[in-house]
Design an enzyme around this catalytic site. Structure first.
Site, PDB file in Angstrom:
ATOM      1  N   ASP A 154       4.924  -0.133  11.878  1.00  0.00           N
ATOM      2  CA  ASP A 154       3.676  -0.727  11.384  1.00  0.00           C
ATOM      3  C   ASP A 154       3.499  -2.189  11.803  1.00  0.00           C
ATOM      4  O   ASP A 154       2.468  -2.796  11.501  1.00  0.00           O
ATOM      5  CB  ASP A 154       3.602  -0.604   9.848  1.00  0.00           C
ATOM      6  CG  ASP A 154       3.433   0.835   9.403  1.00  0.00           C
ATOM      7  OD1 ASP A 154       3.068   1.682  10.237  1.00  0.00           O
ATOM      8  OD2 ASP A 154       3.668   1.123   8.210  1.00  0.00           O
ATOM      9  N   ASP A 208      -4.699   8.823   9.797  1.00  0.00           N
ATOM     10  CA  ASP A 208      -4.624   7.872  10.889  1.00  0.00           C
ATOM     11  C   ASP A 208      -4.593   8.558  12.244  1.00  0.00           C
ATOM     12  O   ASP A 208      -3.989   9.601  12.418  1.00  0.00           O
ATOM     13  CB  ASP A 208      -3.350   7.039  10.756  1.00  0.00           C
ATOM     14  CG  ASP A 208      -3.549   5.882   9.826  1.00  0.00           C
ATOM     15  OD1 ASP A 208      -4.696   5.590   9.505  1.00  0.00           O
ATOM     16  OD2 ASP A 208      -2.541   5.279   9.440  1.00  0.00           O
ATOM     17  N   LYS A 242       0.841  -1.211   0.000  1.00  0.00           N
ATOM     18  CA  LYS A 242       0.000   0.000   0.000  1.00  0.00           C
ATOM     19  C   LYS A 242       0.865   1.246   0.000  1.00  0.00           C
ATOM     20  O   LYS A 242       0.639   2.177  -0.783  1.00  0.00           O
ATOM     21  CB  LYS A 242      -0.882  -0.008   1.264  1.00  0.00           C
ATOM     22  CG  LYS A 242      -1.534   1.327   1.579  1.00  0.00           C
ATOM     23  CD  LYS A 242      -2.351   1.263   2.867  1.00  0.00           C
ATOM     24  CE  LYS A 242      -1.575   1.492   4.140  1.00  0.00           C
ATOM     25  NZ  LYS A 242      -1.238   2.898   4.443  1.00  0.00           N
ATOM     26  N   ASN A 243       1.865   1.267   0.892  1.00  0.00           N
ATOM     27  CA  ASN A 243       2.643   2.491   1.068  1.00  0.00           C
ATOM     28  C   ASN A 243       3.627   2.745  -0.067  1.00  0.00           C
ATOM     29  O   ASN A 243       4.296   3.775  -0.096  1.00  0.00           O
ATOM     30  CB  ASN A 243       3.362   2.473   2.418  1.00  0.00           C
ATOM     31  CG  ASN A 243       2.365   2.629   3.555  1.00  0.00           C
ATOM     32  OD1 ASN A 243       1.214   3.009   3.328  1.00  0.00           O
ATOM     33  ND2 ASN A 243       2.785   2.318   4.771  1.00  0.00           N
ATOM     34  N   ARG A 302      -4.592  10.315   4.538  1.00  0.00           N
ATOM     35  CA  ARG A 302      -3.479  11.236   4.734  1.00  0.00           C
ATOM     36  C   ARG A 302      -2.455  11.134   3.602  1.00  0.00           C
ATOM     37  O   ARG A 302      -1.824  12.129   3.217  1.00  0.00           O
ATOM     38  CB  ARG A 302      -2.813  10.898   6.067  1.00  0.00           C
ATOM     39  CG  ARG A 302      -1.773  11.892   6.450  1.00  0.00           C
ATOM     40  CD  ARG A 302      -1.115  11.528   7.750  1.00  0.00           C
ATOM     41  NE  ARG A 302      -0.367  12.678   8.241  1.00  0.00           N
ATOM     42  CZ  ARG A 302       0.815  13.018   7.810  1.00  0.00           C
ATOM     43  NH1 ARG A 302       1.423  12.312   6.886  1.00  0.00           N
ATOM     44  NH2 ARG A 302       1.417  14.081   8.301  1.00  0.00           N
TER      45      ARG A 302
HETATM   46  N1  EPU Z   1       7.443  13.975  10.779  1.00  0.00           N
HETATM   47  C1  EPU Z   1       7.598  15.291  11.122  1.00  0.00           C
HETATM   48  N2  EPU Z   1       7.710  16.220  10.127  1.00  0.00           N
HETATM   49  C2  EPU Z   1       7.676  15.891   8.807  1.00  0.00           C
HETATM   50  C3  EPU Z   1       7.523  14.533   8.457  1.00  0.00           C
HETATM   51  C4  EPU Z   1       7.409  13.596   9.476  1.00  0.00           C
HETATM   52  O1  EPU Z   1       7.623  15.623  12.293  1.00  0.00           O
HETATM   53  O2  EPU Z   1       7.808  16.781   7.964  1.00  0.00           O
HETATM   54  C5  EPU Z   1       7.322  12.973  11.854  1.00  0.00           C
HETATM   55  C6  EPU Z   1       5.915  12.412  11.913  1.00  0.00           C
HETATM   56  O3  EPU Z   1       5.100  13.224  12.726  1.00  0.00           O
HETATM   57  C7  EPU Z   1       6.136  11.053  12.504  1.00  0.00           C
HETATM   58  C8  EPU Z   1       7.517  10.648  11.999  1.00  0.00           C
HETATM   59  O4  EPU Z   1       8.122  11.848  11.552  1.00  0.00           O
HETATM   60  O5  EPU Z   1       6.188  11.126  13.894  1.00  0.00           O
HETATM   61  C9  EPU Z   1       7.494   9.634  10.886  1.00  0.00           C
HETATM   62  O6  EPU Z   1       6.874  10.168   9.754  1.00  0.00           O
HETATM   63  P1  EPU Z   1       7.182   9.682   8.262  1.00  0.00           P
HETATM   64  O7  EPU Z   1       7.143  10.888   7.393  1.00  0.00           O
HETATM   65  O8  EPU Z   1       8.401   8.817   8.239  1.00  0.00           O
HETATM   66  O9  EPU Z   1       5.929   8.759   7.984  1.00  0.00           O
HETATM   67  P2  EPU Z   1       4.743   8.971   6.953  1.00  0.00           P
HETATM   68  O10 EPU Z   1       5.283   9.225   5.601  1.00  0.00           O
HETATM   69  O11 EPU Z   1       3.754   9.896   7.536  1.00  0.00           O
HETATM   70  C10 EPU Z   1       4.715   6.434   6.289  1.00  0.00           C
HETATM   71  C11 EPU Z   1       3.668   5.373   6.191  1.00  0.00           C
HETATM   72  C12 EPU Z   1       3.250   4.923   7.582  1.00  0.00           C
HETATM   73  C13 EPU Z   1       4.478   4.406   8.313  1.00  0.00           C
HETATM   74  C14 EPU Z   1       5.568   5.489   8.340  1.00  0.00           C
HETATM   75  C15 EPU Z   1       6.868   5.035   8.979  1.00  0.00           C
HETATM   76  C16 EPU Z   1       2.512   5.915   4.163  1.00  0.00           C
HETATM   77  C17 EPU Z   1       1.265   6.369   3.526  1.00  0.00           C
HETATM   78  N3  EPU Z   1       2.510   5.873   5.483  1.00  0.00           N
HETATM   79  O12 EPU Z   1       4.111   7.521   6.983  1.00  0.00           O
HETATM   80  O13 EPU Z   1       2.332   3.854   7.398  1.00  0.00           O
HETATM   81  O14 EPU Z   1       4.130   4.052   9.621  1.00  0.00           O
HETATM   82  O15 EPU Z   1       5.855   5.931   6.991  1.00  0.00           O
HETATM   83  O16 EPU Z   1       7.354   3.915   8.326  1.00  0.00           O
HETATM   84  O17 EPU Z   1       3.475   5.581   3.493  1.00  0.00           O
HETATM   85  C18 EPU Z   1       0.488   2.484   7.918  1.00  0.00           C
HETATM   86  O18 EPU Z   1       0.638   1.942   6.822  1.00  0.00           O
HETATM   87  O19 EPU Z   1      -0.264   2.004   8.803  1.00  0.00           O
HETATM   88  C19 EPU Z   1       1.234   3.700   8.215  1.00  0.00           C
HETATM   89  C20 EPU Z   1       0.881   4.534   9.191  1.00  0.00           C
END
Ligand code: EPU
Length: 439
Positions: free
Chosen positions: A328, A139, A45-46, A115
């Protein structure tokens, strides 16, 4: 052998997310079955959602295969259609025909449902010179800021403002390559900056990037499209901007989190599951933890086999960006530890609210105490079935796993969360011998 995990949901309408409490949104799980057989995992998915966004970078028809039939993919299809693309999603593939002129606004009604919609930020800025994306909800797992996305786009020369609930980025001229350091290897920020930089003028170097297999997958697709990217899979990406990209066909990397969930299911139920189209190299720490807990973990052709002949031993877990232990899979491992022999300390370093689900797990009798980003799980001899509510995709998976080993019936409400991430989850569980029914 059980039926493959994919292949269900084919006729289900995904026009709107199922609201908690609506028909089919709960799963009745009668605990006690040993799960055995074979499942096949599809694309992640991601990764798929970002590959679909990356298609926006080239005019013409791109095809993505190994696409799971899940709600989030349907939402992304809808978003791309509103941007002006023709999108056909059927039979595990998505064809996206991208016009020369795109709309550049992602509305709140879609972004609040998913998101990950913000992943169109980079491609739309690169293609249109302007983008308005509603600030996301998504989420229920913590604050999830966008500061690194914004800083990165500004360094590439964009003007970024936040007004009336929208993040608006624009650039009068072509974006310019720059040196960018991320404070933290954020998956989303790496993708946004990468997809903006591939057609910028000159070279961009991004340091401390995320190294998840899904990031590698997006880099590979962008390379096929004509992007020049060095350092793929390392902490530093060097991108030499090109004038334009061309459409491609690309198969998404397999979903390591879905594979990991099945692996935990085998370990918790004293089962024997062969997971096909899964790459053990993408799950090294999680599989090692399962081996430590007593499971027999084996690489098999195109997959992984996990067998368990004893009550699991408790295993400590610390979530970290890849190649660390994935956040995850944290709820699934809390579920495993809840019935394990011994006590385990689980540390969550990515999403502060991801422990919310332990209150639900406690309804099944689990002994979990949290303090900040630590959870102490004392394994119980058994859990007892009860109604519980899933609060996000992975929490939902963790609760279903706990229900599989609980005494009596567990009803997991909020299945719409699980449907966002796990294609054909219920028939796959049934195929492996679980006593589960949508109610
Ligand atoms: N963060 C910041 N500022 C930013 C970007 C991120 O503070 O500009 C913080 C976030 O608040 C969070 C942490 O950094 O605490 C991690 O965020 P990241 O950007 O790495 O994650 P994401 O892109 O929001 C993706 C996946 C998540 C997965 C995470 C970590 C997608 C759509 N989502 O999220 O997947 O947990 O990476 O691997 O790709 C899921 O599939 O259930 C899921 C939540």
């Amino acid at each position: 052998m059980a039926q493959p995990a994919q292949a269900s949901h084919a006729h289900r309408s995904y026009d709107a997310p199922v609201q908690s409490g609506s028909a089919g949104d709960a799963l009745s799980v009668v605990g006690g079955s040993r799960l055995a057989g074979e499942v096949r995992v599809t694309g992640a998915k991601n990764s798929v959602l970002k590959l679909m966004a990356a298609a926006l970078l080239a005019e013409g028809a791109s095809t993505i295969t190994e696409v799971p039939d899940i709600l989030d993919v349907a939402i992304m299809c809808e978003l791309l259609r509103r941007l002006g693309c023709e999108v056909v999603h059927a039979g595990g593939q998505v064809v996206i025909d991208v016009p020369a002129a795109l709309e550049h606004r992602a509305d709140y009604d879609l972004v609040r449902r998913m998101r990950a919609s913000i992943c169109v930020l980079g491609p739309l800025l690169a293609r249109c010179g302007a983008v308005d994306v509603a600030l996301p909800g998504g989420d229920n797992i913590g604050s999830r800021g966008l500061d690194m996305h914004v800083d990165g786009l500004r360094r590439l020369g964009a003007t970024v403002v936040s007004e009336h609930g929208y993040l608006m980025a624009s650039s009068r001229d072509r974006l310019r390559g720059a040196s960018i350091w991320l404070d933290f290897p954020s998956v989303g920020a790496t993708e946004t900056i990468l997809m903006s930089a591939v057609t910028a003028e000159g070279a961009t170097v991004i340091d401390n990037v995320a190294r998840e297999p899904e990031i590698v997958d997006i880099c590979r697709m962008l390379q096929q499209m004509g992007a020049q990217i060095d350092g793929i899979g390392t902490s530093t990406l060097t991108i030499e901007g090109v004038d334009a990209l061309h459409p491609v066909a690309h198969a998404a990397v397999s979903d390591r989190i879905v594979a990991g969930t099945w692996a935990v299911a085998a370990a918790m139920t004293c089962g024997d599951i062969t997971i096909r189209n899964a790459d053990p190299a993408h799950l090294q720490i999680a599989l090692d933890k399962l081996a430590t807990s007593g499971a027999d973990v084996e690489a098999v052709p195109q997959g992984i086999r996990v067998r368990m002949g004893r009550r699991p031993r408790a295993v400590d877990v610390v979530t970290l960006p890849y190649p660390g232990f994935p956040t995850d899979l944290q709820p699934q491992f809390i579920a495993l530890n809840a019935i394990a022999d011994g006590a385990a300390l689980v540390t969550e370093n990515l999403f502060e609210a991801r422990f919310r689900f332990v209150q639900e797990l406690a309804r099944l009798g689990a002994d979990v105490r949290t303090d900040g980003h630590h959870a102490l799980v004392r394994g119980r001899n058994g859990l007892s079935g009860a109604p519980v509510e899933a609060t996000d995709i992975r929490a939902g998976a963790g609760l279903v796993l706990a229900g599989l080993v609980a005494d009596g019936t567990t009803v997991v409400y909020g299945m719409s969360h699980i449907d966002r991430g796990y294609a054909g989850f219920v028939p796959a569980l049934q195929g492996l011998g679980a006593d589960v029914t949508r109610i």
